[in-house]
Design a protein around this motif. Sequence first.
Motif, PDB file in Angstrom:
ATOM      1  N   THR A 115       0.830  -1.207   0.000  1.00 32.09           N
ATOM      2  CA  THR A 115       0.000   0.000   0.000  1.00 32.09           C
ATOM      3  C   THR A 115       0.863   1.255   0.000  1.00 32.09           C
ATOM      4  OG1 THR A 115      -1.705  -1.200   1.209  1.00 32.09           O
ATOM      5  CG2 THR A 115      -1.891   1.193   1.175  1.00 32.09           C
ATOM      6  N   LEU A 116       1.878   1.288   0.864  1.00 34.73           N
ATOM      7  CA  LEU A 116       2.724   2.483   0.977  1.00 34.73           C
ATOM      8  C   LEU A 116       3.817   2.567  -0.090  1.00 34.73           C
ATOM      9  CD1 LEU A 116       3.075   2.788   4.847  1.00 34.73           C
ATOM     10  CD2 LEU A 116       1.715   4.212   3.298  1.00 34.73           C
ATOM     11  N   LYS A 117       3.881   1.561  -0.954  1.00 32.20           N
ATOM     12  CA  LYS A 117       4.879   1.572  -2.035  1.00 32.20           C
ATOM     13  C   LYS A 117       4.707   2.809  -2.917  1.00 32.20           C
ATOM     14  CE  LYS A 117       5.757  -2.412  -3.957  1.00 32.20           C
ATOM     15  NZ  LYS A 117       5.615  -3.608  -4.814  1.00 32.20           N
ATOM     16  N   ALA A 118       3.506   3.293  -3.050  1.00 32.38           N
ATOM     17  CA  ALA A 118       3.239   4.449  -3.922  1.00 32.38           C
ATOM     18  C   ALA A 118       3.021   5.740  -3.127  1.00 32.38           C
ATOM     19  CB  ALA A 118       2.025   4.176  -4.796  1.00 32.38           C
ATOM     20  N   PHE A 119       3.559   5.796  -1.927  1.00 32.63           N
ATOM     21  CA  PHE A 119       3.496   7.044  -1.168  1.00 32.63           C
ATOM     22  C   PHE A 119       4.908   7.565  -0.989  1.00 32.63           C
ATOM     23  CE2 PHE A 119       3.807   9.513   2.716  1.00 32.63           C
ATOM     24  CZ  PHE A 119       2.873  10.492   2.444  1.00 32.63           C
ATOM     25  N   PRO A 120       5.164   8.830  -1.313  1.00 31.05           N
ATOM     26  CA  PRO A 120       4.239   9.764  -1.933  1.00 31.05           C
ATOM     27  C   PRO A 120       3.995   9.420  -3.395  1.00 31.05           C
ATOM     28  CG  PRO A 120       6.422  10.743  -1.778  1.00 31.05           C
ATOM     29  CD  PRO A 120       6.492   9.397  -1.092  1.00 31.05           C
ATOM     30  N   PRO A 121       2.931   9.969  -3.960  1.00 30.66           N
ATOM     31  CA  PRO A 121       2.605   9.646  -5.358  1.00 30.66           C
ATOM     32  C   PRO A 121       3.733  10.043  -6.309  1.00 30.66           C
ATOM     33  CG  PRO A 121       0.843  10.919  -4.319  1.00 30.66           C
ATOM     34  CD  PRO A 121       1.982  10.898  -3.362  1.00 30.66           C
ATOM     35  N   ASP A 122       4.068   9.134  -7.225  1.00 35.65           N
ATOM     36  CA  ASP A 122       5.137   9.389  -8.210  1.00 35.65           C
ATOM     37  C   ASP A 122       4.818  10.538  -9.148  1.00 35.65           C
ATOM     38  OD1 ASP A 122       6.731   7.365  -7.262  1.00 35.65           O
ATOM     39  OD2 ASP A 122       5.978   5.882  -8.668  1.00 35.65           O
ATOM     40  N   SER A 123       3.555  10.694  -9.477  1.00 36.52           N
ATOM     41  CA  SER A 123       3.188  11.686 -10.485  1.00 36.52           C
ATOM     42  C   SER A 123       3.397  13.115 -10.007  1.00 36.52           C
ATOM     43  CB  SER A 123       1.731  11.500 -10.905  1.00 36.52           C
ATOM     44  OG  SER A 123       0.877  11.704  -9.800  1.00 36.52           O
TER      45      SER A 123
END
Length: 184
Positions: free
Chosen positions: A173-181
């Motif tokens: 879940t936290l793999k994409a925090f903070p958002p890459d975009s």
Amino acid sequence: MKPIQTFMFLLLSLVLVACSSIKVDRDFDPGYQYTSLSRYAWLPQADNKGDYDKDSLQDRRIRAAVDHTLAAQGYEQVSPDEADFLIHYFTGSKTRRDETHVTVGMGYHTLPWTMGARTETRVRDYEEGQLTLDIIEPSSRQLIWRGVAKRRLPEKSSPEKRTAFIQEAVQETLKAFPPDSVVN
């Protein structure tokens, strides 16, 4: 390896992968400046309207997994009045139904001279667990990021397996925090 052994190995591998898959969905405020975040705290109990018991084994496992994952990403845990963001979680489960259609054989059917495959529908109910992690802006108490992990729950599990199960869900879940975009 004999063909039957190869087939059984592949089948077992597919079953294990299917059973352990975590589906993760994320949403976030694209206008927020995530690059300024470095310190976090847990949402204070007085502000928490969640469904967890702060003394439960599950709560301790989830908090430990979140703390470990955020520390590995370089975030520092501080008191709520010093935090750049607050974190909160809630859990839930839902009964799901898995239906599979299986061809069980060829043969003659009720009418003479008709032949074909017969299919069966196999139905199995299972529990799907959900872990939702919220990242909250401290001063406004506005949600700025949410990650939701869903996964089939094991029917029976040891404390070690439960801990590993939660750690994997939190990490995914936290793999994409903070958002890459929005990160430069």
